[in-house]
Design a protein around this motif. Structure first.
Motif, mmCIF file in Angstrom:
data_model
loop_
_atom_site.group_PDB
_atom_site.id
_atom_site.type_symbol
_atom_site.label_atom_id
_atom_site.label_comp_id
_atom_site.label_asym_id
_atom_site.label_seq_id
_atom_site.Cartn_x
_atom_site.Cartn_y
_atom_site.Cartn_z
ATOM 1 N N GLY A 42 -39.143 6.299 26.973
ATOM 2 C CA GLY A 42 -37.875 5.858 26.019
ATOM 3 C C GLY A 42 -37.876 4.097 25.288
ATOM 4 O O GLY A 42 -38.488 3.735 26.148
ATOM 5 N N LEU A 43 -37.564 3.502 24.481
ATOM 6 C CA LEU A 43 -37.678 2.457 24.167
ATOM 7 C C LEU A 43 -36.064 1.551 24.944
ATOM 8 O O LEU A 43 -35.249 2.005 24.997
ATOM 9 C CB LEU A 43 -37.440 2.162 22.546
ATOM 10 N N VAL A 44 -36.733 0.102 25.712
ATOM 11 C CA VAL A 44 -35.475 -0.149 26.383
ATOM 12 C C VAL A 44 -35.881 -1.290 25.593
ATOM 13 O O VAL A 44 -36.224 -2.053 25.177
ATOM 14 C CB VAL A 44 -36.599 -0.733 28.034
ATOM 15 N N HIS A 45 -34.302 -1.855 24.541
ATOM 16 C CA HIS A 45 -33.473 -2.971 24.619
ATOM 17 C C HIS A 45 -34.192 -4.238 25.185
ATOM 18 O O HIS A 45 -33.349 -4.524 26.792
ATOM 19 C CB HIS A 45 -32.326 -3.060 24.629
ATOM 20 N N LEU A 46 -34.613 -5.192 25.283
ATOM 21 C CA LEU A 46 -34.983 -6.411 26.009
ATOM 22 C C LEU A 46 -33.621 -7.249 25.158
ATOM 23 O O LEU A 46 -33.067 -8.021 26.370
ATOM 24 C CB LEU A 46 -36.494 -7.485 25.027
ATOM 25 N N GLN B 6 -31.447 13.124 27.196
ATOM 26 C CA GLN B 6 -32.234 13.977 26.053
ATOM 27 C C GLN B 6 -32.615 15.654 26.872
ATOM 28 O O GLN B 6 -33.192 15.189 28.469
ATOM 29 C CB GLN B 6 -33.309 12.879 25.383
ATOM 30 N N SER B 7 -32.461 16.482 26.452
ATOM 31 C CA SER B 7 -33.699 17.364 26.689
ATOM 32 C C SER B 7 -34.297 18.262 25.651
ATOM 33 O O SER B 7 -33.577 18.151 24.215
ATOM 34 C CB SER B 7 -31.918 18.118 27.272
ATOM 35 N N TYR B 89 -39.520 11.985 19.875
ATOM 36 C CA TYR B 89 -38.293 12.612 19.879
ATOM 37 C C TYR B 89 -37.771 11.699 20.580
ATOM 38 O O TYR B 89 -37.715 11.772 21.626
ATOM 39 C CB TYR B 89 -38.032 13.457 19.156
ATOM 40 N N LEU B 90 -36.633 10.406 19.538
ATOM 41 C CA LEU B 90 -36.563 9.685 20.723
ATOM 42 C C LEU B 90 -34.790 10.626 20.269
ATOM 43 O O LEU B 90 -34.412 9.410 18.805
ATOM 44 C CB LEU B 90 -36.632 8.024 20.744
ATOM 45 N N CYS B 91 -33.794 9.687 20.852
ATOM 46 C CA CYS B 91 -32.343 9.757 20.320
ATOM 47 C C CYS B 91 -31.388 8.164 21.172
ATOM 48 O O CYS B 91 -32.070 8.155 21.479
ATOM 49 C CB CYS B 91 -31.406 10.992 20.881
ATOM 50 N N PHE B 108 -32.161 3.435 23.959
ATOM 51 C CA PHE B 108 -32.557 4.916 23.441
ATOM 52 C C PHE B 108 -32.461 5.453 24.870
ATOM 53 O O PHE B 108 -32.951 5.164 26.005
ATOM 54 C CB PHE B 108 -33.873 4.348 23.705
ATOM 55 N N GLY B 109 -32.879 7.163 24.861
ATOM 56 C CA GLY B 109 -32.886 7.605 25.679
ATOM 57 C C GLY B 109 -34.637 7.721 26.074
ATOM 58 O O GLY B 109 -35.446 7.214 25.501
ATOM 59 N N PRO B 110 -35.312 9.025 27.094
ATOM 60 C CA PRO B 110 -36.519 9.066 27.648
ATOM 61 C C PRO B 110 -37.221 9.800 26.352
ATOM 62 O O PRO B 110 -38.702 9.423 26.485
ATOM 63 C CB PRO B 110 -36.087 9.715 28.887
ATOM 64 N N GLY B 111 -37.064 10.046 25.292
ATOM 65 C CA GLY B 111 -37.484 10.847 24.749
ATOM 66 C C GLY B 111 -38.041 12.382 25.137
ATOM 67 O O GLY B 111 -37.799 13.096 26.297
#
Lengths: 113, 117
Positions: A42-46, B6-7, B89-91, B108-111
């Protein structure tokens, strides 16, 4: 379509060095954001910088924004191995009422011990 | 304070099948966006849900559909899977700013990593 283009695509440095990555974007923006992504997770906001700001700091991060050149830079000072990740710039797309983020292609940073 | 969840984390499907991915937003957030990230690329916006309705949609075919529930959680459904649907797929969840308009930071979630064989 991508809004931003990060440069360089990949960067390899030693621990303790500074890392600078750049982002150029196409349309007018309300704000520009930088995200980190570790190993395809996942993306982490910086950090978020608004269009009326020119520079912003957060810990070891320094972001600049030049709206006249449609560009931004992210500086990571005194890098660590844990900073190894992909870094993306993103901005809310103005044509959609700022309802979606449009991302660049990313810079892959490798920090070696 | 729970973040975005996410799951499942990973999923393997075959071409032509259908898949449902799930997302629970960060506590206090009411807007959920879905993104597709192909290998080596930046995330691409699929659509966004607010008050159980699709507010905005990216350049994705109708095979991609979604839903938001009263508790703000969301599902992404993809029908007739293609090999090219293989991606992360990212939420992301967010809320409106004080003016009630502009979305600020998205979390964002881990995807969910989907592999279509």
């Amino acid at each position: 379509s991508q809004q931003g283009e990060e440069d360089p695509q990949a960067l390899s440095i030693q621990e303790g060095e500074n890392a600078t990555m750049n982002c150029s974007y196409k349309t007018s923006i309300n704000n520009l954001q930088w995200y980190r992504q570790n190993s395809g997770r996942g993306l982490v906001h910086l950090i978020l910088i608004r269009s009326n700001e020119r520079e912003k700091h957060s810990g070891r991060l320094r972001v600049t924004l030049d709206t006249s050149k449609k560009s931004s830079s992210l500086l990571i000072t005194a890098s660590r191995a844990a900073d190894t990740a992909s870094y993306f710039c993103a901005s809310p797309h103005p044509d959609t009422g700022f309802q979606k983020l449009v991302f660049g292609t990313g810079t892959r940073l490798l920090v070696s011990p | 304070d729970a973040g975005v969840t996410q799951s499942p984390t990973h999923l393997i499907k075959t071409r032509g099948q259908q898949v449902t991915l799930r997302c629970s937003p960060k506590s206090g957030h009411d807007t959920v966006s879905w993104y597709q990230q192909a290998l080596g690329q930046g995330p691409q916006f699929i659509f966004q849900y607010y008050e159980e309705e699709e507010r905005q949609r990216g350049n994705f075919p109708d095979r991609f559909s979604g839903h938001q529930f009263p508790n703000y959680s969301s599902e992404l459904n993809v029908n007739a899977l293609l090999l090219g649907d293989s991606a992360l797929y990212l939420c992301a969840s967010s809320t409106l700013d004080l003016a009630g308009k502009i979305q600020e930071t998205q979390y964002f979630g881990p995807g969910t990593r989907l592999l279509v064989l």
